[in-house]
Design a protein around this motif. Structure first.
Motif, PDB file in Angstrom:
ATOM      1  N   GLU A   1       9.181  11.921 -42.300  1.00 46.68           N
ATOM      2  CA  GLU A   1       8.674  11.315 -41.064  1.00 46.68           C
ATOM      3  C   GLU A   1       7.852  10.081 -41.406  1.00 46.68           C
ATOM      4  O   GLU A   1       7.174  10.049 -42.434  1.00 46.68           O
ATOM      5  CB  GLU A   1       7.769  12.286 -40.295  1.00 46.68           C
ATOM      6  N   LEU A   2       7.862   9.103 -40.498  1.00 46.72           N
ATOM      7  CA  LEU A   2       6.990   7.947 -40.680  1.00 46.72           C
ATOM      8  C   LEU A   2       6.869   7.157 -39.380  1.00 46.72           C
ATOM      9  O   LEU A   2       7.721   7.260 -38.490  1.00 46.72           O
ATOM     10  CB  LEU A   2       7.503   7.031 -41.786  1.00 46.72           C
ATOM     11  N   ILE A   3       5.781   6.394 -39.300  1.00 45.14           N
ATOM     12  CA  ILE A   3       5.583   5.452 -38.190  1.00 45.14           C
ATOM     13  C   ILE A   3       6.266   4.145 -38.558  1.00 45.14           C
ATOM     14  O   ILE A   3       6.152   3.679 -39.692  1.00 45.14           O
ATOM     15  CB  ILE A   3       4.079   5.203 -37.941  1.00 45.14           C
ATOM     16  N   VAL A   4       6.961   3.547 -37.606  1.00 47.48           N
ATOM     17  CA  VAL A   4       7.641   2.276 -37.840  1.00 47.48           C
ATOM     18  C   VAL A   4       7.262   1.290 -36.737  1.00 47.48           C
ATOM     19  O   VAL A   4       7.261   1.639 -35.556  1.00 47.48           O
ATOM     20  CB  VAL A   4       9.174   2.457 -37.869  1.00 47.48           C
ATOM     21  N   VAL A   5       6.940   0.074 -37.147  1.00 51.96           N
ATOM     22  CA  VAL A   5       6.649  -0.991 -36.195  1.00 51.96           C
ATOM     23  C   VAL A   5       7.458  -2.221 -36.571  1.00 51.96           C
ATOM     24  O   VAL A   5       7.638  -2.512 -37.765  1.00 51.96           O
ATOM     25  CB  VAL A   5       5.141  -1.330 -36.149  1.00 51.96           C
ATOM     26  N   LEU A   6       7.963  -2.940 -35.569  1.00 49.26           N
ATOM     27  CA  LEU A   6       8.623  -4.224 -35.793  1.00 49.26           C
ATOM     28  C   LEU A   6       7.626  -5.328 -35.471  1.00 49.26           C
ATOM     29  O   LEU A   6       6.926  -5.260 -34.448  1.00 49.26           O
ATOM     30  CB  LEU A   6       9.849  -4.383 -34.894  1.00 49.26           C
TER      31      LEU A   6
ATOM     32  N   ASP B   1      20.491 -11.504 -41.239  1.00 49.69           N
ATOM     33  CA  ASP B   1      21.442 -11.271 -40.150  1.00 49.69           C
ATOM     34  C   ASP B   1      21.187 -12.350 -39.113  1.00 49.69           C
ATOM     35  O   ASP B   1      20.092 -12.430 -38.541  1.00 49.69           O
ATOM     36  CB  ASP B   1      21.236  -9.879 -39.548  1.00 49.69           C
ATOM     37  N   GLU B   2      22.174 -13.163 -38.868  1.00 49.90           N
ATOM     38  CA  GLU B   2      21.967 -14.359 -38.035  1.00 49.90           C
ATOM     39  C   GLU B   2      21.468 -14.016 -36.641  1.00 49.90           C
ATOM     40  O   GLU B   2      20.508 -14.620 -36.138  1.00 49.90           O
ATOM     41  CB  GLU B   2      23.277 -15.153 -37.935  1.00 49.90           C
ATOM     42  N   SER B   3      22.084 -13.040 -36.002  1.00 50.89           N
ATOM     43  CA  SER B   3      21.684 -12.710 -34.628  1.00 50.89           C
ATOM     44  C   SER B   3      20.279 -12.129 -34.578  1.00 50.89           C
ATOM     45  O   SER B   3      19.468 -12.501 -33.721  1.00 50.89           O
ATOM     46  CB  SER B   3      22.674 -11.717 -34.026  1.00 50.89           C
ATOM     47  N   ILE B   4      19.962 -11.220 -35.513  1.00 45.38           N
ATOM     48  CA  ILE B   4      18.631 -10.614 -35.543  1.00 45.38           C
ATOM     49  C   ILE B   4      17.581 -11.649 -35.928  1.00 45.38           C
ATOM     50  O   ILE B   4      16.498 -11.707 -35.330  1.00 45.38           O
ATOM     51  CB  ILE B   4      18.606  -9.419 -36.509  1.00 45.38           C
ATOM     52  N   ASP B   5      17.893 -12.473 -36.925  1.00 48.85           N
ATOM     53  CA  ASP B   5      16.923 -13.481 -37.365  1.00 48.85           C
ATOM     54  C   ASP B   5      16.609 -14.484 -36.269  1.00 48.85           C
ATOM     55  O   ASP B   5      15.465 -14.934 -36.139  1.00 48.85           O
ATOM     56  CB  ASP B   5      17.462 -14.211 -38.598  1.00 48.85           C
ATOM     57  N   THR B   6      17.600 -14.843 -35.462  1.00 51.67           N
ATOM     58  CA  THR B   6      17.371 -15.797 -34.364  1.00 51.67           C
ATOM     59  C   THR B   6      16.419 -15.215 -33.339  1.00 51.67           C
ATOM     60  O   THR B   6      15.482 -15.872 -32.890  1.00 51.67           O
ATOM     61  CB  THR B   6      18.705 -16.162 -33.690  1.00 51.67           C
ATOM     62  N   ILE B   7      16.649 -13.953 -32.952  1.00 47.77           N
ATOM     63  CA  ILE B   7      15.752 -13.294 -31.999  1.00 47.77           C
ATOM     64  C   ILE B   7      14.359 -13.146 -32.599  1.00 47.77           C
ATOM     65  O   ILE B   7      13.348 -13.358 -31.918  1.00 47.77           O
ATOM     66  CB  ILE B   7      16.311 -11.914 -31.599  1.00 47.77           C
TER      67      ILE B   7
ATOM     68  N   LYS C   1      14.529  -3.035 -31.861  1.00 55.44           N
ATOM     69  CA  LYS C   1      14.278  -1.743 -32.510  1.00 55.44           C
ATOM     70  C   LYS C   1      15.459  -0.794 -32.364  1.00 55.44           C
ATOM     71  O   LYS C   1      15.720   0.033 -33.244  1.00 55.44           O
ATOM     72  CB  LYS C   1      13.009  -1.104 -31.963  1.00 55.44           C
ATOM     73  N   PHE C   2      16.195  -0.901 -31.264  1.00 61.39           N
ATOM     74  CA  PHE C   2      17.314   0.008 -31.060  1.00 61.39           C
ATOM     75  C   PHE C   2      18.482  -0.320 -31.987  1.00 61.39           C
ATOM     76  O   PHE C   2      19.299   0.540 -32.283  1.00 61.39           O
ATOM     77  CB  PHE C   2      17.756  -0.027 -29.598  1.00 61.39           C
ATOM     78  N   PHE C   3      18.557  -1.566 -32.445  1.00 55.52           N
ATOM     79  CA  PHE C   3      19.554  -1.934 -33.445  1.00 55.52           C
ATOM     80  C   PHE C   3      19.115  -1.479 -34.838  1.00 55.52           C
ATOM     81  O   PHE C   3      19.907  -0.984 -35.624  1.00 55.52           O
ATOM     82  CB  PHE C   3      19.755  -3.454 -33.455  1.00 55.52           C
ATOM     83  N   ILE C   4      17.825  -1.665 -35.123  1.00 56.64           N
ATOM     84  CA  ILE C   4      17.318  -1.441 -36.475  1.00 56.64           C
ATOM     85  C   ILE C   4      17.069   0.036 -36.785  1.00 56.64           C
ATOM     86  O   ILE C   4      17.297   0.492 -37.911  1.00 56.64           O
ATOM     87  CB  ILE C   4      16.032  -2.271 -36.679  1.00 56.64           C
ATOM     88  N   LEU C   5      16.623   0.804 -35.790  1.00 53.73           N
ATOM     89  CA  LEU C   5      16.245   2.197 -36.042  1.00 53.73           C
ATOM     90  C   LEU C   5      17.415   3.089 -36.430  1.00 53.73           C
ATOM     91  O   LEU C   5      17.218   4.153 -37.021  1.00 53.73           O
ATOM     92  CB  LEU C   5      15.571   2.798 -34.801  1.00 53.73           C
ATOM     93  N   ARG C   6      18.611   2.667 -36.096  1.00 50.69           N
ATOM     94  CA  ARG C   6      19.775   3.521 -36.368  1.00 50.69           C
ATOM     95  C   ARG C   6      19.864   3.901 -37.846  1.00 50.69           C
ATOM     96  O   ARG C   6      20.161   5.056 -38.181  1.00 50.69           O
ATOM     97  CB  ARG C   6      21.051   2.818 -35.938  1.00 50.69           C
ATOM     98  N   GLU C   7      19.606   2.949 -38.733  1.00 52.94           N
ATOM     99  CA  GLU C   7      19.697   3.234 -40.166  1.00 52.94           C
ATOM    100  C   GLU C   7      18.667   4.270 -40.601  1.00 52.94           C
ATOM    101  O   GLU C   7      18.945   5.095 -41.480  1.00 52.94           O
ATOM    102  CB  GLU C   7      19.533   1.949 -40.975  1.00 52.94           C
TER     103      GLU C   7
ATOM    104  N   LEU D   1      21.884   7.732 -28.295  1.00 55.18           N
ATOM    105  CA  LEU D   1      20.956   7.024 -27.414  1.00 55.18           C
ATOM    106  C   LEU D   1      20.726   5.604 -27.915  1.00 55.18           C
ATOM    107  O   LEU D   1      20.797   4.637 -27.132  1.00 55.18           O
ATOM    108  CB  LEU D   1      19.623   7.777 -27.343  1.00 55.18           C
ATOM    109  N   LEU D   2      20.431   5.463 -29.193  1.00 56.69           N
ATOM    110  CA  LEU D   2      20.225   4.131 -29.769  1.00 56.69           C
ATOM    111  C   LEU D   2      21.462   3.258 -29.585  1.00 56.69           C
ATOM    112  O   LEU D   2      21.359   2.071 -29.233  1.00 56.69           O
ATOM    113  CB  LEU D   2      19.869   4.241 -31.246  1.00 56.69           C
ATOM    114  N   ASP D   3      22.626   3.837 -29.816  1.00 57.27           N
ATOM    115  CA  ASP D   3      23.866   3.075 -29.696  1.00 57.27           C
ATOM    116  C   ASP D   3      24.104   2.611 -28.258  1.00 57.27           C
ATOM    117  O   ASP D   3      24.517   1.478 -28.012  1.00 57.27           O
ATOM    118  CB  ASP D   3      25.051   3.913 -30.169  1.00 57.27           C
ATOM    119  N   ARG D   4      23.843   3.508 -27.321  1.00 57.28           N
ATOM    120  CA  ARG D   4      24.061   3.156 -25.907  1.00 57.28           C
ATOM    121  C   ARG D   4      23.121   2.031 -25.469  1.00 57.28           C
ATOM    122  O   ARG D   4      23.541   1.088 -24.800  1.00 57.28           O
ATOM    123  CB  ARG D   4      23.853   4.385 -25.025  1.00 57.28           C
ATOM    124  N   VAL D   5      21.853   2.177 -25.835  1.00 54.46           N
ATOM    125  CA  VAL D   5      20.883   1.147 -25.438  1.00 54.46           C
ATOM    126  C   VAL D   5      21.210  -0.182 -26.112  1.00 54.46           C
ATOM    127  O   VAL D   5      21.195  -1.239 -25.471  1.00 54.46           O
ATOM    128  CB  VAL D   5      19.446   1.595 -25.778  1.00 54.46           C
ATOM    129  N   ALA D   6      21.512  -0.136 -27.397  1.00 55.65           N
ATOM    130  CA  ALA D   6      21.841  -1.358 -28.132  1.00 55.65           C
ATOM    131  C   ALA D   6      23.070  -2.042 -27.546  1.00 55.65           C
ATOM    132  O   ALA D   6      23.111  -3.273 -27.421  1.00 55.65           O
ATOM    133  CB  ALA D   6      22.064  -1.033 -29.611  1.00 55.65           C
TER     134      ALA D   6
END
Length: 410
Positions: A138-143, A193-199, A212-218, A303-308
């Motif tokens: 378990e861990l806390i994650v922040v973007l 990652d071009e799309s993530i880096d631009t955002i 976060k919904f794209f990144i948390l999947r991993e 859930l992550l996939d649907r939101v993303a």
């Protein structure tokens, strides 16, 4: 003659009544004994006696009137259903045990239903970091990016003050990564990652929040449970000591009291309906997508996939709205609902800033409570209020929260 005839009739009636009462008693006794024998001898004949429950019931009679055959049939049928049900239960348990490796399968416990990690094919570099940082997976994650550096510093300082070891900053730019390293803060920056880096460089708060919904999947694919945190949160206790871990998603609420946070019946009134003017509706205030605990389960990943997917199609959508719609909307024509379990966190332990500034700070008893976290989600002057929260709860300055209005000035 008449008297004798009447007496004969009365005698016959009395005999019939007596017989009927005996039958009723016999049925009651037989039923009771049937349940007892079904419990003690679930597999049919009473061992050692050589008789069955049906034979025992047939033997009870009144004169020439036996127990009705329909009663015996129902008794046998009930017993047969119980026997088959018991066999089905045993058969199901035999099927479950080899698959799960446990004596019983119970919905909810932490060890059930989690994904099997495949570190090499997912993200070996992230896997090594998580192995060092996480505690009990378990861990806390922040973007965070460089635009929120000051808030980020208050964020991780509060975590350090509490003594929480398992947290990680996902840096969205090099400046943030270098800043965290200089402060001895665990940090991870993904591959370019071009799309993530631009955002990450140009996006506003909502756009960055949606990442976060794209990144948390991993993280979930690697088998880790994540307490996802926005940067505008102050930690006052270790949140892992206050989680239930019985659901796919455990989330902070935007509600401000028990009704709004945990749900209530709201009656809709339509006088035009005449005889039936009211309809009961169930309402609950949304979960906060800036602070939730998510387990590495199949429904969680879905859930992550649907939101993303929805955010990629409609980038202007608010991730919190999409998050709640996917989590709460049931299956209906044209839509298959998500089969994910959820729990609402205690609103006074996992507190939003509306609860704090409109209610808690004005109540002498509630002021004595020490929340686990406070999320400054309802106010734009986040950094100032975060610092004031630290002053009030950590430094003990009783007037630290007084200068702020309940809401915002705009």
């Amino acid at each position: 003659m008449m008297t004798g005839r009447r007496q004969g009739v009365f005698m016959r009636n009395d005999g019939q009544l007596l017989c009927r009462s005996q039958i009723a008693v016999a049925i009651a006794v037989g039923t009771l004994l049937g349940y007892v024998f079904a419990f003690l001898f679930p597999h049919g004949p009473i061992q050692g006696l050589g008789i069955t429950k049906a034979n025992f019931l047939v033997g009870i009679s009144c004169s020439r009137n036996a127990v009705p055959q329909s009663y015996i049939s129902m008794s046998e049928l009930t017993h047969e259903k119980l026997r088959l049900a018991e066999q089905g239960k045993v058969h199901a348990e035999k099927q479950v045990v080899p698959v799960l490796g446990h004596e019983q399968h119970k919905a909810g416990p932490f060890e059930f239903g989690t994904v099997i990690a495949d570190e090499e094919s997912v993200n070996p570099r992230l896997a090594k970091i998580l192995a060092k940082v996480a505690v009990r997976k378990e861990l806390i994650v922040v973007l965070a990016n460089s635009k929120v550096k000051d808030m980020l510093e208050v964020w991780f300082n509060s975590i350090k003050k509490v003594g929480i070891p398992n947290y990680l900053v996902v840096a969205l730019d090099d400046e943030t990564a270098n800043f965290c390293k200089s402060k001895d803060v665990p940090v991870y920056k993904g591959d370019p990652d071009e799309s993530i880096d631009t955002i990450a460089r140009t996006g506003g708060n909502r756009a960055v929040s949606g990442l976060k919904f794209f990144i948390l999947r991993e993280f979930l694919q690697l088998g880790y449970s994540v307490l996802l945190s926005d940067v505008d949160i102050v930690y006052l206790q270790n949140p892992f000591d206050h989680l239930y871990r019985d659901s796919d998603v455990e989330s902070m609420s935007d509600g401000h009291n028990n009704m709004t946070a945990y749900g209530f019946n709201d009656v809709f009134h339509d006088p035009a309906m005449g005889w039936a003017p009211t309809v009961d509706t169930m309402r609950i205030w949304v979960y906060n997508s800036g602070f939730f605990y998510i387990r590495p389960t199949i429904p969680s990943i879905e859930l992550l996939d649907r939101v993303a997917a929805r955010l990629s199609r409609l980038p202007s959508s608010w991730d919190q709205t999409v998050f709640n719609e996917e989590l709460f909307f049931p299956s209906h024509p044209g839509h298959e609902g998500l089969h994910a379990s959820k729990r609402t966190m205690d609103l006074y332990l996992f507190m939003n800033s509306k609860v704090l500034f409109k209610t808690v700070r004005k109540d002498a008893n509630l002021r004595k409570l020490k929340p686990v976290v406070i999320h400054v989600n309802f106010h734009p002057d986040k950094l100032q209020r975060m610092k004031a929260i630290v002053e009030f709860y950590v430094s003990g300055r009783q007037d630290a929260l007084k200068p702020f209005p309940d809401g915002s000035d705009w």
